[in-house]
Design a protein around this motif. Structure first.
Motif, PDB file in Angstrom:
ATOM      1  N   SER A   1      18.916  54.037  48.765  1.00 58.31           N
ATOM      2  CA  SER A   1      19.759  53.243  47.877  1.00 58.31           C
ATOM      3  C   SER A   1      21.213  53.303  48.368  1.00 58.31           C
ATOM      4  O   SER A   1      21.575  54.255  49.081  1.00 58.31           O
ATOM      5  N   PRO A   2      22.035  52.305  48.040  1.00 59.06           N
ATOM      6  CA  PRO A   2      21.751  51.188  47.140  1.00 59.06           C
ATOM      7  C   PRO A   2      20.842  50.137  47.776  1.00 59.06           C
ATOM      8  O   PRO A   2      20.773  50.026  49.000  1.00 59.06           O
ATOM      9  N   TRP A   3      20.157  49.365  46.906  1.00 61.71           N
ATOM     10  CA  TRP A   3      19.183  48.388  47.360  1.00 61.71           C
ATOM     11  C   TRP A   3      19.719  46.973  47.218  1.00 61.71           C
ATOM     12  O   TRP A   3      20.621  46.706  46.420  1.00 61.71           O
ATOM     13  N   LEU A   4      19.153  46.066  48.003  1.00 58.59           N
ATOM     14  CA  LEU A   4      19.472  44.653  47.850  1.00 58.59           C
ATOM     15  C   LEU A   4      18.938  44.163  46.508  1.00 58.59           C
ATOM     16  O   LEU A   4      18.107  44.821  45.880  1.00 58.59           O
ATOM     17  N   LYS A   5      19.422  43.010  46.099  1.00 56.52           N
ATOM     18  CA  LYS A   5      18.942  42.396  44.870  1.00 56.52           C
ATOM     19  C   LYS A   5      18.094  41.181  45.207  1.00 56.52           C
ATOM     20  O   LYS A   5      18.252  40.556  46.261  1.00 56.52           O
ATOM     21  N   ASP A   6      17.184  40.869  44.315  1.00 55.10           N
ATOM     22  CA  ASP A   6      16.352  39.683  44.439  1.00 55.10           C
ATOM     23  C   ASP A   6      17.057  38.556  43.676  1.00 55.10           C
ATOM     24  O   ASP A   6      17.423  38.758  42.508  1.00 55.10           O
ATOM     25  N   PRO A   7      17.332  37.397  44.292  1.00 53.42           N
ATOM     26  CA  PRO A   7      16.828  36.946  45.583  1.00 53.42           C
ATOM     27  C   PRO A   7      17.592  37.509  46.785  1.00 53.42           C
ATOM     28  O   PRO A   7      18.731  37.955  46.640  1.00 53.42           O
ATOM     29  N   ILE A   8      16.943  37.458  47.946  1.00 56.17           N
ATOM     30  CA  ILE A   8      17.572  37.857  49.195  1.00 56.17           C
ATOM     31  C   ILE A   8      18.504  36.737  49.653  1.00 56.17           C
ATOM     32  O   ILE A   8      18.129  35.560  49.642  1.00 56.17           O
ATOM     33  N   PHE A   9      19.720  37.084  50.050  1.00 55.81           N
ATOM     34  CA  PHE A   9      20.686  36.073  50.485  1.00 55.81           C
ATOM     35  C   PHE A   9      20.695  35.949  52.017  1.00 55.81           C
ATOM     36  O   PHE A   9      20.413  36.924  52.719  1.00 55.81           O
ATOM     37  N   PRO A  10      21.036  34.756  52.517  1.00 56.46           N
ATOM     38  CA  PRO A  10      21.079  34.569  53.974  1.00 56.46           C
ATOM     39  C   PRO A  10      21.964  35.573  54.695  1.00 56.46           C
ATOM     40  O   PRO A  10      21.631  36.008  55.795  1.00 56.46           O
ATOM     41  N   ILE A  11      23.104  35.959  54.074  1.00 53.72           N
ATOM     42  CA  ILE A  11      23.984  36.917  54.740  1.00 53.72           C
ATOM     43  C   ILE A  11      23.265  38.247  54.951  1.00 53.72           C
ATOM     44  O   ILE A  11      23.498  38.946  55.938  1.00 53.72           O
TER      45      ILE A  11
END
Length: 208
Positions: free
Chosen positions: A77-87
């Motif tokens: 962590s920290p984790w990405l959030k859904d939705p995944i962004f192109p960047i």
């Protein structure tokens, strides 16, 4: 159910596909077991991804997946959030030194769970050199590193990028026009004469 998957508040009422994937790794349990356990809590108002349980049969989570879903690309962590962004995909491609289409294909196996993958056809063929240029333009300090700019891209940033890349403003603008819509930014185009003026002065500076 805890937001940071540490058993502490805050707790989530809506569970995303990404949360299920990470929980599967942390708890060392198949995704289907995590999903079925949470289904028992739906009577309490917990919202789960609307998928059939059969989709879990062919989906497994490995260490490389977890690395990809971590913000620092270290599997923690920290984790990405859904939705995944192109960047996120662009950064992962650079840091992991993998082609963008490899990153996308790795993510796509989780689409049946409801994970949202951005439309990325525009930069499927981008080279590592192109990726570095994109990241430089979108970074606040023009160094290719976070933090990233938000909102609008000012014309002075376009001029600086063109000077750094030793290319025409038209070439830099073309790159931005393709990518800006994908990452939720706005490009202040201005009048055509303005860009021609900047480009003429840019060329003069390079020649001098």
């Amino acid at each position: 159910m805890s937001k940071d998957l540490d058993g502490k508040t805050p707790f989530l009422e809506k569970i995303s596909a990404l949360h299920l994937i990470i929980a599967s790794d942390i708890l060392n349990e198949p995704i289907t077991n995590i999903f079925k356990s949470l289904q028992k809590l739906e009577v309490l108002g917990i919202q789960l991804p609307q998928v059939f349980s059969e989709v879990f049969d062919d989906i497994s989570v490995n260490d490389q997946d977890i690395i990809l879903f971590s913000k620092n690309l270290d599997g923690n962590s920290p984790w990405l959030k859904d939705p995944i962004f192109p960047i996120d995909i662009i950064i992962a491609a650079k840091r992991l030194e993998k082609p963008i289409d490899t990153i996308i294909n790795q993510l796509k196996k989780f689409e049946p769970l409801g994970l949202k993958i951005p439309s990325t056809n525009v930069y499927l063929s981008s080279s590592l050199s192109d990726i570095n240029k994109h990241l430089l333009i979108f970074s606040k300090n023009m160094d290719g590193q976070a933090p990233w700019i938000e909102g609008e891209i000012h014309p002075t940033r376009v001029l600086l990028a063109a000077l750094i890349f030793n290319e025409s403003i038209e070439a830099t603008l073309e790159r931005l026009r393709n990518f800006v819509p994908l990452i939720g930014l706005n490009l202040t185009e201005g009048d055509e004469w303005f860009w021609q003026f900047l480009n003429r002065n840019n060329k003069m500076n390079i020649l001098n």
